[in-house]
Design a protein around this motif. Structure first.
Motif, PDB file in Angstrom:
ATOM      1  N   HIS A 262       6.946 -10.379  12.644  1.00 35.90           N
ATOM      2  CA  HIS A 262       8.395 -10.412  12.424  1.00 35.90           C
ATOM      3  C   HIS A 262       8.861  -9.056  11.910  1.00 35.90           C
ATOM      4  CE1 HIS A 262       8.502 -14.678  13.169  1.00 35.90           C
ATOM      5  NE2 HIS A 262       7.536 -14.866  12.306  1.00 35.90           N
TER       6      HIS A 262
ATOM      7  N   GLN B  73      11.217 -17.729   7.791  1.00 30.28           N
ATOM      8  CA  GLN B  73      12.418 -18.481   8.137  1.00 30.28           C
ATOM      9  C   GLN B  73      12.539 -19.758   7.326  1.00 30.28           C
ATOM     10  OE1 GLN B  73      12.904 -19.951  12.210  1.00 30.28           O
ATOM     11  NE2 GLN B  73      13.247 -17.821  12.753  1.00 30.28           N
TER      12      GLN B  73
ATOM     13  N   ARG C 217      14.197 -23.682   7.082  1.00 27.98           N
ATOM     14  CA  ARG C 217      14.416 -24.749   8.061  1.00 27.98           C
ATOM     15  C   ARG C 217      15.859 -24.723   8.584  1.00 27.98           C
ATOM     16  NH1 ARG C 217      13.326 -27.915  12.109  1.00 27.98           N
ATOM     17  NH2 ARG C 217      13.484 -30.153  11.774  1.00 27.98           N
TER      18      ARG C 217
ATOM     19  N   HIS D 275      17.718 -22.176   9.099  1.00 23.71           N
ATOM     20  CA  HIS D 275      17.721 -21.082  10.067  1.00 23.71           C
ATOM     21  C   HIS D 275      17.114 -21.542  11.392  1.00 23.71           C
ATOM     22  CE1 HIS D 275      17.894 -16.518  10.000  1.00 23.71           C
ATOM     23  NE2 HIS D 275      17.341 -16.748  11.171  1.00 23.71           N
ATOM     24  N   GLU D 276      15.962 -22.173  11.310  1.00 24.22           N
ATOM     25  CA  GLU D 276      15.245 -22.615  12.512  1.00 24.22           C
ATOM     26  C   GLU D 276      16.052 -23.653  13.280  1.00 24.22           C
ATOM     27  OE1 GLU D 276      12.841 -25.271  14.908  1.00 24.22           O
ATOM     28  OE2 GLU D 276      13.671 -25.821  12.958  1.00 24.22           O
ATOM     29  N   ARG D 277      16.671 -24.588  12.563  1.00 23.62           N
ATOM     30  CA  ARG D 277      17.469 -25.622  13.236  1.00 23.62           C
ATOM     31  C   ARG D 277      18.651 -25.013  13.988  1.00 23.62           C
ATOM     32  NH1 ARG D 277      17.587 -30.530   8.762  1.00 23.62           N
ATOM     33  NH2 ARG D 277      15.877 -31.689   9.721  1.00 23.62           N
TER      34      ARG D 277
ATOM     35  N   ILE E 171      18.900 -21.906  15.175  1.00 28.18           N
ATOM     36  CA  ILE E 171      18.399 -21.160  16.329  1.00 28.18           C
ATOM     37  C   ILE E 171      18.098 -22.113  17.478  1.00 28.18           C
ATOM     38  CG2 ILE E 171      16.478 -19.789  17.235  1.00 28.18           C
ATOM     39  CD1 ILE E 171      16.298 -18.441  14.492  1.00 28.18           C
ATOM     40  N   ARG E 172      17.354 -23.158  17.182  1.00 24.10           N
ATOM     41  CA  ARG E 172      16.965 -24.116  18.230  1.00 24.10           C
ATOM     42  C   ARG E 172      18.193 -24.804  18.831  1.00 24.10           C
ATOM     43  NH1 ARG E 172      15.835 -29.203  17.210  1.00 24.10           N
ATOM     44  NH2 ARG E 172      15.261 -28.733  15.066  1.00 24.10           N
TER      45      ARG E 172
ATOM     46  N   GLN F 227      15.775 -16.709  22.428  1.00 26.97           N
ATOM     47  CA  GLN F 227      15.720 -16.596  20.980  1.00 26.97           C
ATOM     48  C   GLN F 227      14.614 -15.658  20.533  1.00 26.97           C
ATOM     49  OE1 GLN F 227      15.194 -20.576  19.542  1.00 26.97           O
ATOM     50  NE2 GLN F 227      13.285 -20.905  20.633  1.00 26.97           N
ATOM     51  N   GLN F 228      14.940 -14.910  19.484  1.00 25.93           N
ATOM     52  CA  GLN F 228      14.006 -14.023  18.801  1.00 25.93           C
ATOM     53  C   GLN F 228      13.247 -13.101  19.736  1.00 25.93           C
ATOM     54  OE1 GLN F 228      12.154 -17.172  16.411  1.00 25.93           O
ATOM     55  NE2 GLN F 228      13.332 -16.419  14.674  1.00 25.93           N
TER      56      GLN F 228
ATOM     57  N   ASP G 136      18.417 -13.230  16.242  1.00 26.66           N
ATOM     58  CA  ASP G 136      17.993 -14.628  16.257  1.00 26.66           C
ATOM     59  C   ASP G 136      18.187 -15.247  17.632  1.00 26.66           C
ATOM     60  OD1 ASP G 136      17.139 -15.086  13.517  1.00 26.66           O
ATOM     61  OD2 ASP G 136      19.216 -14.673  12.987  1.00 26.66           O
TER      62      ASP G 136
END
Length: 198
Positions: free
Chosen positions: A38, A52, A54, A56-58, A60-61, A79-80, A94
């Protein structure tokens, strides 16, 4: 020329270059696994991103799925992945909406600014200054037409939507979206922001 990594942890005398990121090893200088996983390059400086959350991850997804579902066939959400903005700047947003033709190339490690239509940064506590000030400036200078910044306020996402003004070459704020985001550009899309983090 010597390898830039020979000078680690100091930068090489000539500075880090965007193409150096394709040659970073799996392990760090002392054998740390995923040490360079990263990392992004901003104005010649390597920036290591924090783990990250959670939330943030949610986002992005969820945003990737929503944008991919609504995007016209010539565009695709990724993404990313890195975007090369110049010889010494290669951030890893992101999320981006890019040309579908570029997204179909599975060998790519980065995209060119001309292939990017929208960049989205989801702000973390450690990235506030970069995501609010430095990175949007670089994205606009590179000609990327749309930028969204998503921040957390009281546990809920708030999206700040910008469009590049061709007269100034800078981003202009076109809206602040709480709970629900609806825009017409770069293509029509509606997103229930709150639902993405539930």
């Amino acid at each position: 020329m010597s390898s830039a990594l020979e000078y680690w942890p100091a930068p090489p005398p000539w500075g880090w270059a965007a193409d150096d990121l394709d040659h970073l090893p799996y392990e760090g200088p002392n054998g740390e696994p995923d040490f360079f996983k990263h990392v992004e390059l901003i104005d010649g400086a390597l920036v290591f991103m924090s783990p990250q959350r959670r939330f943030h991850e949610r986002l992005i997804r969820g945003l990737t799925e929503r944008l991919d579902a609504e995007a016209p066939t010539h565009l695709s959400a990724v993404q990313q992945m890195d975007v090369k903005l110049g010889e010494r700047t290669r951030p890893c947003p992101d999320l981006m909406v890019i040309d579908a033709e570029a997204a179909a190339d599975n060998a790519r490690t980065f995209y060119e600014a001309r292939e990017v239509h929208l960049v989205i940064e989801i702000v973390s506590p450690e990235s506030v200054e970069r995501d609010r000030k430095l990175k949007p400036l670089r994205y606009a200078e590179a000609g990327i037409p749309h930028f969204w910044r998503v921040e957390e306020t009281d546990g809920r996402p708030v999206a700040y939507v910008y469009e590049r003004d061709p007269a100034t070459g800078a981003y202009a704020l076109t809206g602040i979206h709480h709970g629900h985001l609806a825009v017409q550009v770069p293509f029509p899309v509606e997103v229930d922001l709150d639902q993405l983090v539930k």
